[in-house]
Design a protein around this motif. Structure first.
Motif, PDB file in Angstrom:
ATOM      1  N   GLU A 176      -4.682  -4.077  -1.428  1.00  0.00           N
ATOM      2  CA  GLU A 176      -5.048  -5.113  -0.128  1.00  0.00           C
ATOM      3  C   GLU A 176      -5.812  -6.755  -0.857  1.00  0.00           C
ATOM      4  OE1 GLU A 176      -7.456  -5.640   3.074  1.00  0.00           O
ATOM      5  OE2 GLU A 176      -6.084  -3.548   3.354  1.00  0.00           O
ATOM      6  N   LYS A 229       0.824  -0.995  -0.239  1.00  0.00           N
ATOM      7  CA  LYS A 229      -0.009   0.046   0.304  1.00  0.00           C
ATOM      8  C   LYS A 229       0.728   0.959   0.095  1.00  0.00           C
ATOM      9  CE  LYS A 229      -4.090  -2.306   2.538  1.00  0.00           C
ATOM     10  NZ  LYS A 229      -5.009  -2.395   3.828  1.00  0.00           N
ATOM     11  N   ARG A 240      -3.788   1.415  -3.014  1.00  0.00           N
ATOM     12  CA  ARG A 240      -3.672   0.619  -1.769  1.00  0.00           C
ATOM     13  C   ARG A 240      -5.085  -0.046  -2.164  1.00  0.00           C
ATOM     14  NH1 ARG A 240      -4.787   5.947  -0.223  1.00  0.00           N
ATOM     15  NH2 ARG A 240      -7.083   5.724   0.640  1.00  0.00           N
TER      16      ARG A 240
END
Length: 421
Positions: free
Chosen positions: A413, A332, A409
């Motif tokens: 994820e 991230k 991000r």
């Protein structure tokens, strides 16, 4: 039979198989990346490795412990590591070794521009009466109510162990012995002297004036490192003030050419004390002996400790400070990895001939998520010898990793989720 019910069992294993393959691929990829980034780097090889010796596998013989001293210590200068000692954290009167603390304060105040080497320092009547020729202690011989350059007054204190010179310097810098003692304690705390308290600049017995062998070794290490010019005064063998020439009381300066300091001390309460340092090759050791029985005995004991330390221990630099030693995956972030290193060089003092048996290990979190600040502690490096930890230091981030954008991000994820399936 319902065809749907027949086909369903075939689709379920296929779906599970595909997912299992995907998970395996991701896990394998993640494992390989983790190994590439988190693997502990090998230790550097010595520039001139020596051949193995039969004695390398033998245990180190016990140190030549001073039999008549109250406390003693042998410290490696480069690492601050205690190689041997007894009662070294027990409080003891430091006698004239106190003047090493006075030297440190003088050098610190000079470095700050508050006093200067050519300052004219007055030998006041108080300094002369309390520490001059009319007293039982050592003195420099500077005439009362006359001045001398600060650097000359300091040599009178260091070489001749002049109590009068120590008082004159204290008064010049802080106005009084009491005010100067407050400076001594402040600097002592700054350099890590954990169990010392000073009430005068010379070391004559006084209530509340104490130190430890460990603290005094720390002090010697700090003076050598921080103020090498001032430290060099300690190897001057004699110094003349007016018609009086006095020798340095450190007998090791005449016995051993590798010894270049540091300071002797003696009072009836403290006994005979010596802080000695020597450098052989690229290795320096510091020995402190407190409460010995004679001038000769303290020199003999310190010499034996130094010889033992140089024979059986060596110092190595394992990693440089501020240099990348490893990389680690970051999730991230604006970038996908962080460089890991140490804030300062990592050195170790260890038994001679056993360098190749050192085992480094890097301990880092399994998952790192941005943001990561430059200098942030990430993990630890530990180096062991035969299962014993010889050195350990924090691993820090050498570069910042800001948090990535929304889609970065989100993407990470997803892959982090796959990584944990």
């Amino acid at each position: 039979m319902n065809p749907v019910s027949k086909s369903t069992p075939r689709r379920q294993p296929q779906s599970r198989l595909l997912k299992s393959v995907g998970v395996a691929l991701v896990a394998t990829t993640t494992l390989l990346v983790g190994l590439a980034f988190a693997q502990t780097p090998a230790l550097p090889q010595p520039a001139a490795p020596r051949p193995a010796a039969l004695s390398d596998n033998l245990p180190i013989p016990p140190p030549p412990a001073p039999k008549t001293s109250a406390a003693w210590i042998l410290m490696d200068y480069a690492t601050g590591q205690v190689l041997a000692g007894e009662n070294y954290d027990t409080r003891h009167e430091p006698a004239s070794i106190t003047k090493v603390m006075t030297s440190y304060v003088v050098a610190s105040e000079m470095a700050a521009g508050k006093v200067h080497a050519d300052d004219q320092v007055m030998m006041t009547e108080h300094a002369w009466r309390e520490g001059g020729a009319g007293t039982e202690g050592s003195y420099s011989g500077f005439p009362v109510n006359k001045t001398a350059p600060l650097v000359e007054m300091e040599k009178g204190m260091v070489v001749q162990s002049g109590n009068d010179a120590a008082i004159a310097l204290a008064e010049h810098i802080a106005g009084s012995e009491e005010s100067f003692a407050a400076l001594m304690n402040a600097y002592a705390a700054r350099i890590g002297m954990k169990d010392s308290h000073f009430v005068n600049p010379h070391g004559l017995s006084a209530e509340g004036h104490y130190s430890t062998a460990h603290d005094l070794a720390r002090l010697g290490r700090a003076l050598i490192h921080d103020f090498p010019v001032s430290y060099a005064y300690n190897k001057i063998k004699e110094f003349t003030v007016g018609p009086i020439t006095q020798p340095n009381r450190n007998l090791l300066l005449w016995r051993d050419p590798t010894v270049d300091g540091i300071k002797t001390g003696h009072t009836s309460n403290a006994g005979y004390c010596l802080m000695a340092s020597a450098i052989r090759g690229d290795q320096r050791l510091i020995a402190v002996v407190l409460g010995d029985t004679s001038e000769k005995q303290r020199a003999d004991d310190a010499q034996a400790l130094l010889n033992w330390g140089f024979r059986f221990y060596e110092t190595h630099k394992l990693y440089d400070g501020g240099v990348q030693v490893a990389r680690q995956k970051v999730w991230k972030g604006t970038v996908d990895e962080v460089q890991l290193g140490l804030a300062e060089p990592m050195l170790v003092s260890m038994p001679r001939g056993k360098y190749t048996r050192l085992k480094p290990a890097m301990i880092v979190p399994k998952t790192l998520v941005a943001p990561i600040a430059k200098g942030q502690k990430i993990g630890m490096v530990k180096v062991t010898l035969d299962g014993k930890v010889m050195a350990e230091r924090p691993l820090i981030a050498l570069n910042a990793v800001p948090e990535g954008g929304f889609f970065k991000r989100l993407w990470d994820e997803f892959w982090m989720w796959w990584d944990t399936v």
